[in-house]
Design a protein around this motif. Sequence first.
Motif, mmCIF file in Angstrom:
data_model
loop_
_atom_site.group_PDB
_atom_site.id
_atom_site.type_symbol
_atom_site.label_atom_id
_atom_site.label_comp_id
_atom_site.label_asym_id
_atom_site.label_seq_id
_atom_site.Cartn_x
_atom_site.Cartn_y
_atom_site.Cartn_z
ATOM 1 N N UNK A 44 0.833 -1.194 0.000
ATOM 2 C CA UNK A 44 0.000 0.000 0.000
ATOM 3 C C UNK A 44 0.877 1.257 0.000
ATOM 4 N N UNK A 45 0.276 2.349 -0.450
ATOM 5 C CA UNK A 45 0.976 3.617 -0.419
ATOM 6 C C UNK A 45 1.147 4.042 1.035
ATOM 7 N N UNK A 46 2.360 4.451 1.391
ATOM 8 C CA UNK A 46 2.626 4.812 2.775
ATOM 9 C C UNK A 46 3.215 6.211 2.883
ATOM 10 N N UNK A 47 2.912 6.832 3.994
ATOM 11 C CA UNK A 47 3.411 8.167 4.300
ATOM 12 C C UNK A 47 4.909 8.118 4.567
ATOM 13 N N UNK A 48 5.618 9.112 4.049
ATOM 14 C CA UNK A 48 7.054 9.220 4.279
ATOM 15 C C UNK A 48 7.367 10.471 5.104
ATOM 16 N N UNK A 49 6.920 11.615 4.624
ATOM 17 C CA UNK A 49 7.198 12.882 5.307
ATOM 18 C C UNK A 49 6.191 13.920 4.851
ATOM 19 N N UNK A 50 6.003 14.941 5.680
ATOM 20 C CA UNK A 50 5.082 16.012 5.325
ATOM 21 C C UNK A 50 5.532 17.325 5.916
ATOM 22 N N UNK A 51 5.067 18.406 5.319
ATOM 23 C CA UNK A 51 5.424 19.736 5.794
ATOM 24 C C UNK A 51 4.249 20.665 5.604
ATOM 25 N N UNK A 52 4.008 21.491 6.609
ATOM 26 C CA UNK A 52 2.996 22.520 6.492
ATOM 27 C C UNK A 52 3.625 23.717 5.802
ATOM 28 N N UNK A 53 3.037 24.114 4.665
ATOM 29 C CA UNK A 53 3.614 25.245 3.944
ATOM 30 C C UNK A 53 3.494 26.525 4.770
ATOM 31 N N UNK A 54 2.468 26.590 5.600
ATOM 32 C CA UNK A 54 2.208 27.810 6.349
ATOM 33 C C UNK A 54 3.108 27.933 7.574
ATOM 34 N N UNK A 55 3.240 26.852 8.339
ATOM 35 C CA UNK A 55 3.970 26.921 9.606
ATOM 36 C C UNK A 55 5.385 26.351 9.521
ATOM 37 N N UNK A 56 5.633 25.529 8.511
ATOM 38 C CA UNK A 56 6.924 24.856 8.412
ATOM 39 C C UNK A 56 7.035 23.620 9.279
ATOM 40 N N UNK A 57 5.984 23.286 10.019
ATOM 41 C CA UNK A 57 6.028 22.067 10.837
ATOM 42 C C UNK A 57 6.192 20.839 9.947
ATOM 43 N N UNK A 58 6.961 19.877 10.426
ATOM 44 C CA UNK A 58 7.236 18.674 9.649
ATOM 45 C C UNK A 58 6.838 17.421 10.417
ATOM 46 N N UNK A 59 6.664 16.344 9.664
ATOM 47 C CA UNK A 59 6.362 15.037 10.244
ATOM 48 C C UNK A 59 7.049 13.976 9.400
ATOM 49 N N UNK A 60 7.458 12.898 10.063
ATOM 50 C CA UNK A 60 8.174 11.827 9.368
ATOM 51 C C UNK A 60 7.656 10.461 9.810
ATOM 52 N N UNK A 61 7.720 9.519 8.904
ATOM 53 C CA UNK A 61 7.491 8.132 9.278
ATOM 54 C C UNK A 61 8.682 7.653 10.100
ATOM 55 N N UNK A 62 8.428 6.759 11.033
ATOM 56 C CA UNK A 62 9.508 6.252 11.886
ATOM 57 C C UNK A 62 10.627 5.619 11.066
ATOM 58 N N UNK A 63 10.259 5.005 9.956
ATOM 59 C CA UNK A 63 11.240 4.276 9.145
ATOM 60 C C UNK A 63 12.259 5.192 8.469
ATOM 61 N N UNK A 64 11.969 6.487 8.398
ATOM 62 C CA UNK A 64 12.888 7.401 7.704
ATOM 63 C C UNK A 64 13.449 8.485 8.616
ATOM 64 N N UNK A 65 12.999 8.544 9.848
ATOM 65 C CA UNK A 65 13.492 9.575 10.769
ATOM 66 C C UNK A 65 15.002 9.481 10.912
#
Length: 124
Positions: A44-65
Motif C-alpha cells: 500500500x501507499x505509505x506516508x514518508x514525510x510532510x510539511x505545512x507550507x504555512x507553519x513549516x512544521x514537519x512530520x516523518x514516518x519512523x522508518x525514515x526519521x
Amino acid sequence: QVQLVESGGGLVQAGGSLRLSCAASGRTTGPYAMGWFRQAPGKEREFVAGISWTTGNTAYADSVKGRFTISRDNAKNTVYLQMNSLKPEDTAVYYCASRASVFVRTTANGYDYWGQGTQVTVSS
C-alpha cells in the motif's frame, strides 16, 4: 486545481543519497500542506514525510526519521525530500501530494492532489 511535478528519482547504491523535488503550480495560495508518500510493488501507499507550507512544521514516518529531511522553497513553490543513508527497502515509487489545510496528515486519503510519481531504486 494544483499541479504537482516530481523529479530527482533514480538508481543509487545502498548508503547513497538522492534529493527529490516537487514543483507545485496552479492554486498554491492559502494554507496548505505537502506530503511525500511511497508505494512499493504489492504494497500500500505509505506516508514518508510532510510539511505545512504555512507553519513549516514537519512530520516523518519512523522508518525514515534521521535519514530523510523534507524542506520547502517558498519562492519556487517547491518541496524537497533529501534522502540519505538509503536502504534497499526504500525502493518504491515516490509521490508528492498536497492538501488545502495547514496540517499535515499521514494518510493518503487526506490529500487532494497528487504528482505522477518518480521511481527510486536502491541496490544492495
